[in-house]
Design a protein around this motif. Structure first.
Motif, PDB file in Angstrom:
ATOM      1  N   ALA A  18      51.094  39.530  45.184  1.00  0.00           N
ATOM      2  CA  ALA A  18      50.044  39.097  45.011  1.00  0.00           C
ATOM      3  C   ALA A  18      49.053  39.635  45.954  1.00  0.00           C
ATOM      4  O   ALA A  18      49.374  40.105  46.822  1.00  0.00           O
ATOM      5  CB  ALA A  18      50.156  37.732  45.369  1.00  0.00           C
ATOM      6  N   VAL A  19      47.879  40.055  45.114  1.00  0.00           N
ATOM      7  CA  VAL A  19      46.826  40.870  45.872  1.00  0.00           C
ATOM      8  C   VAL A  19      45.892  39.888  46.287  1.00  0.00           C
ATOM      9  O   VAL A  19      45.443  39.205  45.442  1.00  0.00           O
ATOM     10  CB  VAL A  19      46.465  41.981  45.307  1.00  0.00           C
ATOM     11  N   ASP A  20      45.797  39.863  47.464  1.00  0.00           N
ATOM     12  CA  ASP A  20      44.393  38.657  48.047  1.00  0.00           C
ATOM     13  C   ASP A  20      42.923  39.381  47.453  1.00  0.00           C
ATOM     14  O   ASP A  20      42.760  40.530  48.085  1.00  0.00           O
ATOM     15  CB  ASP A  20      44.506  38.401  49.333  1.00  0.00           C
ATOM     16  N   VAL A  21      42.284  38.547  46.718  1.00  0.00           N
ATOM     17  CA  VAL A  21      41.149  39.154  46.228  1.00  0.00           C
ATOM     18  C   VAL A  21      40.107  39.090  47.144  1.00  0.00           C
ATOM     19  O   VAL A  21      39.145  40.141  47.365  1.00  0.00           O
ATOM     20  CB  VAL A  21      40.544  38.265  44.796  1.00  0.00           C
ATOM     21  N   GLU A  22      39.595  38.509  48.235  1.00  0.00           N
ATOM     22  CA  GLU A  22      38.698  38.360  49.170  1.00  0.00           C
ATOM     23  C   GLU A  22      39.180  39.447  49.989  1.00  0.00           C
ATOM     24  O   GLU A  22      38.122  40.276  50.401  1.00  0.00           O
ATOM     25  CB  GLU A  22      38.682  37.051  50.047  1.00  0.00           C
ATOM     26  N   SER A  23      40.361  39.765  50.428  1.00  0.00           N
ATOM     27  CA  SER A  23      40.543  40.687  51.439  1.00  0.00           C
ATOM     28  C   SER A  23      40.478  42.170  50.409  1.00  0.00           C
ATOM     29  O   SER A  23      39.769  43.201  51.099  1.00  0.00           O
ATOM     30  CB  SER A  23      41.802  40.740  51.777  1.00  0.00           C
ATOM     31  N   ALA A  24      41.025  42.471  49.307  1.00  0.00           N
ATOM     32  CA  ALA A  24      41.079  43.440  48.694  1.00  0.00           C
ATOM     33  C   ALA A  24      39.532  43.771  48.324  1.00  0.00           C
ATOM     34  O   ALA A  24      39.343  45.131  48.090  1.00  0.00           O
ATOM     35  CB  ALA A  24      41.662  43.396  47.260  1.00  0.00           C
ATOM     36  N   TYR A  37      34.960  32.017  38.766  1.00  0.00           N
ATOM     37  CA  TYR A  37      34.650  32.111  37.055  1.00  0.00           C
ATOM     38  C   TYR A  37      32.924  32.101  36.822  1.00  0.00           C
ATOM     39  O   TYR A  37      32.473  32.509  35.769  1.00  0.00           O
ATOM     40  CB  TYR A  37      35.012  30.582  36.557  1.00  0.00           C
ATOM     41  N   GLU A  38      32.277  31.683  37.902  1.00  0.00           N
ATOM     42  CA  GLU A  38      30.732  31.821  37.987  1.00  0.00           C
ATOM     43  C   GLU A  38      30.239  33.334  37.839  1.00  0.00           C
ATOM     44  O   GLU A  38      29.187  33.506  37.737  1.00  0.00           O
ATOM     45  CB  GLU A  38      30.128  31.336  39.358  1.00  0.00           C
ATOM     46  N   ARG A  39      31.485  33.992  38.213  1.00  0.00           N
ATOM     47  CA  ARG A  39      30.922  35.508  38.336  1.00  0.00           C
ATOM     48  C   ARG A  39      32.086  36.298  37.562  1.00  0.00           C
ATOM     49  O   ARG A  39      32.282  37.518  37.949  1.00  0.00           O
ATOM     50  CB  ARG A  39      30.988  36.127  39.718  1.00  0.00           C
ATOM     51  N   TRP A  40      32.402  35.878  36.357  1.00  0.00           N
ATOM     52  CA  TRP A  40      33.696  36.512  35.626  1.00  0.00           C
ATOM     53  C   TRP A  40      33.274  37.624  35.203  1.00  0.00           C
ATOM     54  O   TRP A  40      34.236  38.612  35.403  1.00  0.00           O
ATOM     55  CB  TRP A  40      33.881  35.343  34.726  1.00  0.00           C
ATOM     56  N   PRO A  41      32.259  38.066  34.584  1.00  0.00           N
ATOM     57  CA  PRO A  41      32.142  39.612  33.928  1.00  0.00           C
ATOM     58  C   PRO A  41      32.104  40.597  35.373  1.00  0.00           C
ATOM     59  O   PRO A  41      32.631  41.707  35.101  1.00  0.00           O
ATOM     60  CB  PRO A  41      30.758  39.527  33.406  1.00  0.00           C
ATOM     61  N   GLU A  42      31.472  40.001  36.225  1.00  0.00           N
ATOM     62  CA  GLU A  42      31.286  40.899  37.453  1.00  0.00           C
ATOM     63  C   GLU A  42      33.060  41.231  38.113  1.00  0.00           C
ATOM     64  O   GLU A  42      33.214  42.162  38.593  1.00  0.00           O
ATOM     65  CB  GLU A  42      30.378  40.330  38.548  1.00  0.00           C
ATOM     66  N   PHE A  43      33.423  40.089  38.192  1.00  0.00           N
ATOM     67  CA  PHE A  43      34.903  40.089  38.610  1.00  0.00           C
ATOM     68  C   PHE A  43      35.680  40.963  37.727  1.00  0.00           C
ATOM     69  O   PHE A  43      36.453  41.830  38.432  1.00  0.00           O
ATOM     70  CB  PHE A  43      35.533  38.750  38.752  1.00  0.00           C
ATOM     71  N   LEU A  44      35.753  41.070  36.644  1.00  0.00           N
ATOM     72  CA  LEU A  44      36.371  41.788  35.487  1.00  0.00           C
ATOM     73  C   LEU A  44      36.017  43.505  35.747  1.00  0.00           C
ATOM     74  O   LEU A  44      36.979  44.318  35.863  1.00  0.00           O
ATOM     75  CB  LEU A  44      36.125  41.488  34.177  1.00  0.00           C
ATOM     76  N   GLU A  45      34.855  43.548  35.934  1.00  0.00           N
ATOM     77  CA  GLU A  45      34.449  45.121  36.085  1.00  0.00           C
ATOM     78  C   GLU A  45      34.893  45.590  37.430  1.00  0.00           C
ATOM     79  O   GLU A  45      35.561  46.639  37.425  1.00  0.00           O
ATOM     80  CB  GLU A  45      32.965  45.101  36.248  1.00  0.00           C
ATOM     81  N   TRP A  46      34.894  44.635  38.585  1.00  0.00           N
ATOM     82  CA  TRP A  46      35.497  45.225  39.885  1.00  0.00           C
ATOM     83  C   TRP A  46      36.929  45.471  39.723  1.00  0.00           C
ATOM     84  O   TRP A  46      37.413  46.477  40.371  1.00  0.00           O
ATOM     85  CB  TRP A  46      35.166  44.120  40.883  1.00  0.00           C
ATOM     86  N   ALA A  47      37.626  44.454  39.220  1.00  0.00           N
ATOM     87  CA  ALA A  47      39.192  44.336  39.019  1.00  0.00           C
ATOM     88  C   ALA A  47      39.311  45.685  38.464  1.00  0.00           C
ATOM     89  O   ALA A  47      40.538  46.316  38.684  1.00  0.00           O
ATOM     90  CB  ALA A  47      39.639  43.175  38.532  1.00  0.00           C
ATOM     91  N   ALA A  48      38.948  46.093  37.115  1.00  0.00           N
ATOM     92  CA  ALA A  48      39.079  47.256  36.398  1.00  0.00           C
ATOM     93  C   ALA A  48      38.824  48.412  37.122  1.00  0.00           C
ATOM     94  O   ALA A  48      39.674  49.456  36.911  1.00  0.00           O
ATOM     95  CB  ALA A  48      38.385  47.367  35.099  1.00  0.00           C
ATOM     96  N   GLY A  49      37.986  48.684  38.064  1.00  0.00           N
ATOM     97  CA  GLY A  49      37.615  49.909  38.650  1.00  0.00           C
ATOM     98  C   GLY A  49      38.093  49.898  40.099  1.00  0.00           C
ATOM     99  O   GLY A  49      38.006  50.886  41.000  1.00  0.00           O
ATOM    100  N   SER A  50      38.978  48.546  40.459  1.00  0.00           N
ATOM    101  CA  SER A  50      39.336  48.999  41.959  1.00  0.00           C
ATOM    102  C   SER A  50      40.417  49.581  42.228  1.00  0.00           C
ATOM    103  O   SER A  50      41.535  49.774  41.242  1.00  0.00           O
ATOM    104  CB  SER A  50      39.613  47.344  42.539  1.00  0.00           C
ATOM    105  N   SER A  51      40.724  50.189  43.366  1.00  0.00           N
ATOM    106  CA  SER A  51      41.773  51.075  43.572  1.00  0.00           C
ATOM    107  C   SER A  51      43.080  50.127  43.874  1.00  0.00           C
ATOM    108  O   SER A  51      43.069  49.150  44.081  1.00  0.00           O
ATOM    109  CB  SER A  51      41.594  51.927  44.699  1.00  0.00           C
ATOM    110  N   PRO A  52      44.465  50.645  43.582  1.00  0.00           N
ATOM    111  CA  PRO A  52      45.512  49.749  43.658  1.00  0.00           C
ATOM    112  C   PRO A  52      45.664  49.419  45.130  1.00  0.00           C
ATOM    113  O   PRO A  52      45.319  50.210  45.928  1.00  0.00           O
ATOM    114  CB  PRO A  52      46.687  50.545  43.251  1.00  0.00           C
ATOM    115  N   THR A  53      46.119  48.164  45.399  1.00  0.00           N
ATOM    116  CA  THR A  53      46.254  47.657  46.817  1.00  0.00           C
ATOM    117  C   THR A  53      47.450  46.816  46.746  1.00  0.00           C
ATOM    118  O   THR A  53      47.789  46.144  46.002  1.00  0.00           O
ATOM    119  CB  THR A  53      45.107  46.259  46.962  1.00  0.00           C
ATOM    120  N   THR A  54      48.215  47.307  47.944  1.00  0.00           N
ATOM    121  CA  THR A  54      49.518  46.652  47.902  1.00  0.00           C
ATOM    122  C   THR A  54      49.389  45.328  48.149  1.00  0.00           C
ATOM    123  O   THR A  54      48.461  44.668  48.924  1.00  0.00           O
ATOM    124  CB  THR A  54      50.168  47.144  49.242  1.00  0.00           C
TER     125      THR A  54
END
Length: 280
Positions: A18-24, A37-54
């Motif tokens: 599990a990757v902690d979103v606030e930390s990552a 969910y209030e920022r769902w499109p923004e969250f999806l964009e961030w998640a798609a472009g974020s570097s792999p996190t342990t």
């Protein structure tokens, strides 16, 4: 993508970690599992472009309801023809809508206290809304879906049928009567999110086995129908109904008892395991 509520914190599930979103995200997104969910499109964009996190290893017992406090909860009754038939009713082309109160929400491994009476099982696909929806066309409805999870619409039938009219919401909202999880899966993860298998198993015996493609009102139809009347809000959830195989429909009826293990499975999502325990 799979997101979950791990001990009250929003996480992305990556394999067995599990990757902690606030930390990552460096604090860009809150740890609150409901707020995303209030920022769902923004969250999806961030998640798609974020570097792999342990991530960190976790156990199923740490998982809590993936949408712990939606502003609106919709539940649909008699949404499979075979279920309506088994309880002696006719499925309605107009969705039958009630609610399940948020105080009944529980995690995918939570114990369910038995309140007495006739406690029944109902496996359901649960839809999570990802954008404000009003007057949505059926063809566009899936654009408003953040993801899918599973739920049990556990029902105490005596309370449900007490009074001059049915008390659906009360009979289905005892503590822990709405276990959900184990996570939310985005629609792109499914071969076809409109057609997935779902089942209930009690003490190793399969009680329900169906497919969501057999629903009277599909996910798209439900979103279109509801949004014609009211505004669906980000993070709202829709329990979409249950197939045949509930205890009420058996001859004679069969209900859950203290000590029973209730296993819920939906294809592409996973499973929940809930134990029925003595009420307090």
């Amino acid at each position: 993508m799979r997101i979950a509520n791990l001990s009250g914190r929003l996480v992305i599930i990556s394999g067995a970690e599990a990757v902690d979103v606030e930390s990552a995200s460096g604090g860009r997104f809150s740890a609150d599992p409901q707020a995303v969910y209030e920022r769902w499109p923004e969250f999806l964009e961030w998640a798609a472009g974020s570097s792999p996190t342990t991530g960190v290893a976790f156990s199923a017992d740490q998982l809590q309801p993936p949408t712990p406090c939606p502003r609106q909860v919709f539940a649909i009754g008699l949404n499979y023809h075979d279920h309506a038939s088994e309880v002696g009713l006719v499925a309605s082309e107009v969705p039958i809508v009630f609610t399940k109160f948020v105080s009944s929400f529980a995690g995918p491994t939570a114990d369910v206290p038995h309140p007495g009476g006739e406690v029944d099982w109902e496996v359901e696909l649960v839809v999570v809304i990802g954008a404000e929806a009003r007057n949505v066309a059926e063809a566009d409805a899936w654009d408003y879906v953040a993801g899918l999870t599973m739920g049990q619409d556990i029902s105490e039938r005596k309370t449900q049928h007490a009074g001059a009219t049915p008390q659906f919401s009360l009979g289905k909202s005892f503590p822990a009567f709405s276990p959900m999880g184990p996570w939310i899966v985005t629609p792109d993860e499914f071969a076809d999110p409109r057609d997935v298998a779902l089942e209930t198993v009690v003490n190793g015996v399969t009680m329900q086995s169906g497919r969501t493609s057999d629903m009277v009102a599909s996910v798209a139809m439900l979103i279109a129908s509801l949004s014609r009347i009211l505004v669906l809000l980000p993070g709202d959830v829709i329990f979409t109904g249950t197939p045949a195989g509930v205890g009420l429909g058996m001859k004679p009826p069969r209900y859950l008892s203290v000590g029973d293990e209730l296993v819920t499975r939906i294809e592409g999502i996973g499973e929940m395991r809930n134990r029925i325990v003595a009420g307090v």
